[in-house]
Write an enzyme that holds these catalytic residues in place. Structure first.
Site, PDB file in Angstrom:
ATOM      1  CB  CYS A 187     -33.902 -13.807 -12.569  1.00 26.69           C
ATOM      2  SG  CYS A 187     -34.346 -14.184 -11.027  1.00 26.69           S
ATOM      3  CB  CYS A 241     -31.148  -6.646  -2.468  1.00 23.97           C
ATOM      4  SG  CYS A 241     -30.271  -7.424  -0.898  1.00 23.97           S
ATOM      5  CB  SER A 242     -32.292  -6.137  -7.620  1.00 27.13           C
ATOM      6  OG  SER A 242     -32.786  -7.459  -7.470  1.00 27.13           O
ATOM      7  CE  LYS A 279     -29.381  -1.772  -4.776  1.00 28.05           C
ATOM      8  NZ  LYS A 279     -30.731  -0.911  -4.507  1.00 28.05           N
ATOM      9  CG  HIS A 296     -34.976  -8.159 -10.701  1.00 29.33           C
ATOM     10  ND1 HIS A 296     -35.102  -8.605 -11.984  1.00 29.33           N
ATOM     11  CD2 HIS A 296     -34.410  -9.138 -10.211  1.00 29.33           C
ATOM     12  CE1 HIS A 296     -34.657  -9.677 -12.056  1.00 29.33           C
ATOM     13  NE2 HIS A 296     -34.344 -10.366 -10.708  1.00 29.33           N
TER      14      HIS A 296
END
Lengths: 74, 387
Positions: B85, B208-209, B331, B335
């Site tokens: 990431c 969670c994103s 978020k 992402h």
């Protein structure tokens, strides 16, 4: 594949996985935990039976397809 | 080392774009960036592309020249960087290093990810390949599960609560609602966040994103050449560092802090000659709500263990003492893994330039971006300031 028996340990952290990867869909929800041993080393494994929380003592049960399984110490 | 400035930025909106492919997303960001910097493709001397898993998500490899040639850039080094990431945060670090060292003057860096072409279980499997396949992942771990275990331990050690985690989600959705580039422009309440579908205890879907498609680009050059190209306010790279740590969570001494982030922050602060108290605003890597709490602690914005109460008290809101993720963060903004690091840089530059629209902050001359790879094996911290 790791087959050496592990000792008993303490739950360092844990989670119950609801959204499982494809390979473990039939197991969900299942409990995943990081177990800490007396020498401070840690391993990620699965919990059988009763749910555990941080600081609970657990005993090594067996490896299943290379995954170490533990159970709350009676 | 030469002083380096970001003179161009370009982003696609983030979202689920079924009709778009990886290359068209990347090319859109590159073209917007070149136009913003008033630089021709033929003037670009090197290209770095952050991408986590194009070969797995869309089957395409050899991505850097695949993307840059389509934007009219050939005959130069075109290199893909993979650091989970933190892929494009790392690509930015390497682009910066090349300009600072004097290897090149005009360097383009981008990040891209096209994730929505795969079904959710396959996406989870591809993301999990950023973890340790011989241990935590083999045992049934997913990224939400790894961060859930971080959250549990943080709760145990510091008394962090579910409500404090949810407050991060509510705040980032509030910000993202105002961001035209955000994937999920939706306000949520604390009750909604708490009652979300469980993913991995104690995290729900609202912790969670998002799984997103998108791309972002930035153009770097030495400060002394910047005024030949742009009349916009310059964002100068004042400090930057990339560091590494173990991939597997169970190999780290502590999981309630990321040593890679702490070290990167320490180095970046030292290089910039500033401290955490001087930073006016930050974009941090909130892949999960707990990750934002750990990030603001590791960056030194608050003392260890105080990230939860700080967030719940509204201190990191746009009107708070230390605005964090004014863009909506991973978020709400989304992402697209490989795009995230450079997108954070773009968001910081927009603030510095005063181009952030409804999201514009009152104090915006010194900002920080923190990009995290996996569960902390790569940390990149970048400090940008008005020149």
């Amino acid at each position: 594949m790791e087959t050496k028996a592990l000792g008993d340990g303490v739950v360092y952290t844990e989670t119950v996985v609801y959204s499982a990867p494809e390979a473990f869909l039939q197991d969900a929800p299942y409990q995943l935990a990081i177990i800490e041993f007396s020498d401070a080393s840690r391993v990620t494994g699965r919990i059988l039976g009763e749910r555990v929380t941080i600081s609970d003592r657990v005993s090594f049960v067996e490896y299943r397809q290379g995954i170490p399984f533990f159970r709350k110490t009676a | 080392m030469r002083q380096v400035a970001v003179v161009g930025i370009g982003k696609t909106p983030f979202g689920a774009f079924l009709e778009r492919d990886l290359r068209s997303l990347a090319v859109e960001a590159l073209q917007k960036c070149l136009e913003d910097a008033r630089v021709q493709p033929s003037q670009v001397e090197a290209f770095y592309l952050g991408n986590f898993a194009g070969p797995s998500f869309v089957g395409q490899n050899h991505l850097a020249p695949y993307v840059s040639a389509a934007a009219g850039i050939t005959g130069v080094p075109a290199t893909r960087v993979e650091a989970a990431c933190a892929s494009s945060g790392s690509a930015f670090f390497h682009a910066y290093s090349a300009v600072a060292a004097g290897l090149y003057d005009i360097v383009l860096v981008a990040g891209v990810e096209k994730m929505t072409s795969q079904a959710t279980p396959r996406v989870a499997e591809i993301l999990a390949s950023a973890g340790d396949l011989c241990g935590e992942i083999k045992a049934g771990g997913t990224f939400p599960a790894l961060f859930a275990m971080i959250a549990r331990r943080h709760m145990h050690e510091y008394g962090t609560t579910r409500e404090q985690l949810a407050a991060v989600a509510v705040k980032n959705h509030e910000n993202g609602f105002l961001n035209p580039y955000a994937h999920m422009r939706k306000r949520i309440t604390l009750q909604q966040a708490l009652a979300g579908k469980p993913v991995a205890d104690p995290l729900t879907v609202y912790d969670c994103s998002l799984v997103s498609d998108g791309a972002a680009a930035a153009l770097l050059m030495p400060v002394e050449r910047a005024w030949d190209f742009t009349s916009k306010p310059l964002a100068r790279v004042l400090g930057i560092a990339q560091t590494s740590d173990h991939v597997a969570l169970d190999q780290k001494a502590s999981i309630t802090t990321f040593p890679a982030v702490r070290l990167a922050a320490e180095k970046a602060y030292k290089m910039a000659g500033v401290g955490p108290g001087d930073i006016e605003f930050a974009e941090v890597h909130d892949c999960f709500t707990i990750a934002e709490i750990v990030a603001i602690e590791d960056l030194g914005f608050v003392r260890k263990g105080e990230g939860g109460p700080f967030s719940a008290a509204g201190c990191s809101a746009r009107t708070g003492t230390k605005p964090v993720n004014a863009s909506g963060g991973l978020k709400s903004k989304g992402h697209p893994v490989g795009a995230t690091g450079v997108a954070q840089i773009c968001d910081v530059v927009m603030q510095i330039r005063g181009e952030a629209g409804d999201l514009q902050l009152a104090r915006h001359s010194l900002g920080l971006a923190q990009n995290l790879g996996g569960s902390g094996a790569t940390g990149v911290v970048t400090i940008l300031g008005a020149a």
